[in-house]
Write a protein that holds these residues in place. Structure first.
Motif, PDB file in Angstrom:
ATOM      1  N   PRO A  97       5.558  -4.008  -8.760  1.00  0.00           N
ATOM      2  CA  PRO A  97       6.116  -2.808  -9.383  1.00  0.00           C
ATOM      3  C   PRO A  97       5.021  -1.927  -9.992  1.00  0.00           C
ATOM      4  O   PRO A  97       3.946  -2.418 -10.355  1.00  0.00           O
ATOM      5  CB  PRO A  97       7.044  -3.372 -10.471  1.00  0.00           C
ATOM      6  N   ASP A  98       5.318  -0.645 -10.077  1.00  0.00           N
ATOM      7  CA  ASP A  98       4.443   0.348 -10.722  1.00  0.00           C
ATOM      8  C   ASP A  98       3.083   0.477 -10.057  1.00  0.00           C
ATOM      9  O   ASP A  98       2.075   0.720 -10.721  1.00  0.00           O
ATOM     10  CB  ASP A  98       4.244   0.010 -12.214  1.00  0.00           C
ATOM     11  N   THR A  99       3.022   0.267  -8.759  1.00  0.00           N
ATOM     12  CA  THR A  99       1.728   0.401  -8.090  1.00  0.00           C
ATOM     13  C   THR A  99       1.746   1.493  -7.031  1.00  0.00           C
ATOM     14  O   THR A  99       0.748   1.692  -6.349  1.00  0.00           O
ATOM     15  CB  THR A  99       1.329  -0.923  -7.407  1.00  0.00           C
ATOM     16  N   SER A 100       2.879   2.200  -6.903  1.00  0.00           N
ATOM     17  CA  SER A 100       2.919   3.257  -5.892  1.00  0.00           C
ATOM     18  C   SER A 100       1.998   4.393  -6.334  1.00  0.00           C
ATOM     19  O   SER A 100       1.780   4.601  -7.546  1.00  0.00           O
ATOM     20  CB  SER A 100       4.347   3.775  -5.728  1.00  0.00           C
ATOM     21  N   PRO A 101       1.440   5.140  -5.400  1.00  0.00           N
ATOM     22  CA  PRO A 101       0.549   6.242  -5.765  1.00  0.00           C
ATOM     23  C   PRO A 101       1.229   7.245  -6.690  1.00  0.00           C
ATOM     24  O   PRO A 101       0.595   7.794  -7.599  1.00  0.00           O
ATOM     25  CB  PRO A 101       0.213   6.893  -4.418  1.00  0.00           C
ATOM     26  N   GLN A 102       2.537   7.466  -6.492  1.00  0.00           N
ATOM     27  CA  GLN A 102       3.259   8.432  -7.326  1.00  0.00           C
ATOM     28  C   GLN A 102       3.351   7.929  -8.774  1.00  0.00           C
ATOM     29  O   GLN A 102       3.150   8.689  -9.715  1.00  0.00           O
ATOM     30  CB  GLN A 102       4.668   8.662  -6.771  1.00  0.00           C
TER      31      GLN A 102
END
Lengths: 214, 107
Positions: free
Chosen positions: B5-10
């Protein structure tokens, strides 16, 4: 005297105003569809809409808001279908599908013997022949149960790969087809067999002529 | 394999924007401008971070009467910790790939 004639074309400012109004209407109506927990987020996006620099940005903001609302509603549906609930729901159709599959196999392998006389003489299946008529019945028995078993199997795979929505769809189809099979196919097949037997019975006084021929 | 979780570029962009002024309340529209994310991408991230307790929200009364109150956002202390932790490996991996990527045509 006539007043100044108003141009039929909208000015740029009027167009911008209408664009903003449209964006506001879109987002307001969409935000109403959010559940109570997410209502503040709809209001938050609506409040920010007022700060969009141009009408185009406002429209883009509103369309983005539609996506947010759609996602939240979709996630709401998802949370209504936790895995345990799907498994519970799957139990009925799986049992039904398994029983149907077993009955299909039994029907195909140990075909219920139909007396040859049933297909002889004045039987409506004369032109098809006994094997064809029996095969059609067996296929009727087999097709829907096998389809049910396949659907239940696919639903199991869908659950295992955490595709809850797909599993739900498959379960719905399984349940509908399962209901159809249970309510119609069994009784219809029994009725068809009875009808074939009655139709092929030799008329009174004609003792065994047709059965001999058969 | 499930994605962390919380690792997307956005999400990392949102973390970076919020970390620039960690104590200041930020508006959604300004965050959208700063990160270049559309509202349809930004708000699901804000909602998720808020639900996980990484972001605190607050309704700010408008400066001018007649305008609606605005929803503002700020990282919580836990959010700051997570943001720092997520951004540093992302920076490290970007620097690593930048430093070690062979020049085109040199292979």
């Amino acid at each position: 005297m006539r007043g100044p004639i108003r141009s039929a074309h909208l000015t740029r400012a009027e167009l911008a105003g209408r664009g903003r109004d449209l964006a506001r209407v879109i987002l307001t109506r969409a935000a109403r569809r959010l559940d109570r927990r997410h209502q503040p987020w709809g209001a938050a996006m609506l409040a920010e809409l007022e700060h969009a620099a141009t009408a185009r940005e406002a429209l883009a903001w509103a369309l983005g808001g539609l996506r947010v609302i759609w996602l939240q509603r979709a996630s709401g549906r998802h949370t209504q279908w936790p895995e345990a609930a799907v498994r519970r729901r799957l139990r009925g159709p799986r049992v039904l599908a398994t029983l149907s599959a077993v009955s299909a196999v039994v029907t195909m392998v140990f075909r219920v013997p139909v007396p040859a006389a049933a297909f002889a003489g004045s039987s409506p299946t004369d032109r098809l022949g006994p094997a064809h008529g029996d095969g059609m019945l067996a296929a009727g028995f087999a097709f829907l149960p096998l389809l049910l078993a396949l659907l239940a199997f696919l639903a199991t795979i869908a659950i295992a790969s955490n595709r809850i929505r797909l599993a739900k769809r498959l379960l719905e189809v399984t349940a509908v087809l399962g209901g159809f099979t249970a309510v119609w196919v069994g009784p219809l097949a029994v009725a068809a067999r009875a009808w074939l037997a009655v139709a092929a019975r030799p008329p009174a006084g004609d003792t065994g002529q047709h059965s001999q021929a058969g | 394999m499930p994605r962390r979780p919380d690792t997307s570029p956005q999400t990392l962009l949102v973390f970076q924007a919020l970390l620039r002024q960690p104590n200041q309340w930020r508006y959604g529209y300004d965050l959208s401008k700063e990160t270049g994310l559309k509202s349809g991408t930004l708000y699901p991230i804000l909602i998720r971070l808020t639900n996980r307790g990484l972001l605190e929200t607050h309704w700010q009364q408008p400066e001018r009467p007649g305008r609606p109150a605005r929803h503002v956002y700020r990282l919580t202390s836990e959010g700051e910790r997570v943001a720092h932790r997520q951004i540093s490996p992302a920076h490290a991996s970007r620097q690593w790939t930048g430093a070690h990527r062979p020049a085109e045509g040199s292979a």
